[in-house]
Scaffold this active site. Structure first.
Site, PDB file in Angstrom:
ATOM      1  CD  GLU A 286      19.630   3.722 -22.220  1.00 41.14           C
ATOM      2  OE1 GLU A 286      19.681   3.118 -23.274  1.00 41.14           O
ATOM      3  OE2 GLU A 286      20.456   4.775 -21.995  1.00 41.14           O
ATOM      4  CD  GLU A 287      25.447   3.631 -18.498  1.00 41.33           C
ATOM      5  OE1 GLU A 287      26.070   4.513 -17.877  1.00 41.33           O
ATOM      6  OE2 GLU A 287      25.856   3.101 -19.749  1.00 41.33           O
TER       7      GLU A 287
ATOM      8  CG  ASP B 285       8.146  -2.412 -24.420  1.00 42.02           C
ATOM      9  OD1 ASP B 285       7.833  -1.111 -24.452  1.00 42.02           O
ATOM     10  OD2 ASP B 285       9.060  -2.850 -24.708  1.00 42.02           O
TER      11      ASP B 285
ATOM     12  NE  ARG C 155      17.276   4.726 -23.805  1.00 41.51           N
ATOM     13  CZ  ARG C 155      15.831   4.242 -24.111  1.00 41.51           C
ATOM     14  NH1 ARG C 155      14.842   5.097 -24.162  1.00 41.51           N
ATOM     15  NH2 ARG C 155      15.748   3.002 -24.228  1.00 41.51           N
TER      16      ARG C 155
ATOM     17  CD  GLU D 233       9.140   0.695 -27.299  1.00 36.02           C
ATOM     18  OE1 GLU D 233       8.333   1.153 -27.729  1.00 36.02           O
ATOM     19  OE2 GLU D 233       9.413  -0.202 -26.522  1.00 36.02           O
TER      20      GLU D 233
ATOM     21  CG  ASN E 217       7.865   0.513 -21.535  1.00 36.24           C
ATOM     22  OD1 ASN E 217       7.524   1.083 -22.595  1.00 36.24           O
ATOM     23  ND2 ASN E 217       8.824  -0.150 -21.292  1.00 36.24           N
TER      24      ASN E 217
END
Length: 293
Positions: free
Chosen positions: A121-122, A201, A102, A18, A151
């Site tokens: 993320e979670e 992205d 994050r 990335e 993004n």
């Protein structure tokens, strides 16, 4: 019609490559493998590949006009990173307390401010979300909230429009932007809506004010006109391109990172080059990447 010729392939097999960008000062390509906690540098003239471990996963980073360190959006916040020692000097940690979030994609605007957005993320709470932030050297500012995966952040050539995607929505949005104040100055509109199941992205703008987007799940990088019409598509040897940048001595190289994350053994057998970095010669030029001021 755009033309593409593969010049270099770096067989780095990143888990989640990335944040790629061209460093004009050392004539090298820099990027991060987020999930492996590594920063990479590839120098095309010598074909030398160097990597540095980092104490946290790095979502994106910027070069500074006045500091030899990297300004990074690490997993838990924004910091200066000394590559040689791995030392982080924290500047802002706006989502450190949100378990499961994050920092993710970002870049420097045309006036030298550092921007970075987060990622859920979670899910650990009802309606958990993230946001898009900017850092001007002293203060952190929140610009967009209620996001899932921030993004595709980039600015028009003249800096008066900001582009951004909340990837799972499948939409790249365009917002009016006040470059002096460093803020979004009006309501956004849908710039591009991609096919169901694909996710925008990393993105960048070229010298003709067209937007290039690495379209996760499509196996393509696509180029869009300033009014959102698709002008070109570069077919890639992997399904998960993650970020794009222009580089090279005259900024006519298109650089693409990719990911192996989430691909099972059968998928990796079909696309063994997944996770590699590709550099193409194009007939189009990019814009210099601003440094943090």
């Amino acid at each position: 019609m755009s033309r593409f010729t593969l010049l270099h392939e770096v067989a780095c097999q990143n888990r989640l490559g990335e944040g790629v960008q061209w460093n004009e000062r050392d004539q090298s390509v820099w990027w991060t493998d987020i999930q492996s906690s590594l920063i990479y540098r590839f120098t095309p003239a010598t074909e030398q590949l160097t990597s540095w471990p980092t104490p946290e996963r790095i979502g994106c980073f910027a070069f500074s006009s006045s500091d030899s360190r990297l300004l990074v959006a690490a997993a838990t916040g924004i910091a200066w990173l000394t590559l040689e020692t791995g030392e982080l000097e924290w500047l802002a940690r706006p989502e450190q307390a949100i378990r499961g979030n994050r920092m993710n994609d970002g870049r420097v605007d045309r006036q030298g401010r550092f921007w970075a957005g987060g990622m859920v993320e979670e899910n650990n709470a009802a309606q958990q979300s993230t946001a898009l932030y900017s850092f001007d050297g002293s203060d952190i500012h929140c610009h967009l909230s209620g996001l899932t995966i921030s993004n595709a952040l980039c600015w028009s050539r003249d800096g008066t429009h900001l582009y951004h995607a909340d990837s799972p929505t499948g939409k790249i949005m365009q917002y009016p932007f006040d470059p002096v104040a460093g803020r979004i100055s009006g309501a956004g509109r849908v710039f591009v809506a991609v096919e169901f199941g694909l996710e925008p992205d990393g993105a960048c703008i070229d010298s003709e004010d067209c937007l290039w987007n690495a379209l996760w799940g499509s196996g393509q990088v696509r180029r869009y006109s300033p009014d959102g019409q698709q002008l070109a598509a570069l077919d890639l040897p992997f399904s998960q391109p993650t970020c794009v940048a222009f580089g090279g001595p005259d900024l006519s190289w298109l650089i693409v990172t990719s990911a192996r994350q989430g691909l099972d053994e059968a998928a990796l057998d079909r696309q063994p080059r997944a996770g590699n970095l590709l550099i193409y010669q194009t007939d189009i030029r990019g814009l210099p990447e601003p440094c943090f001021k």
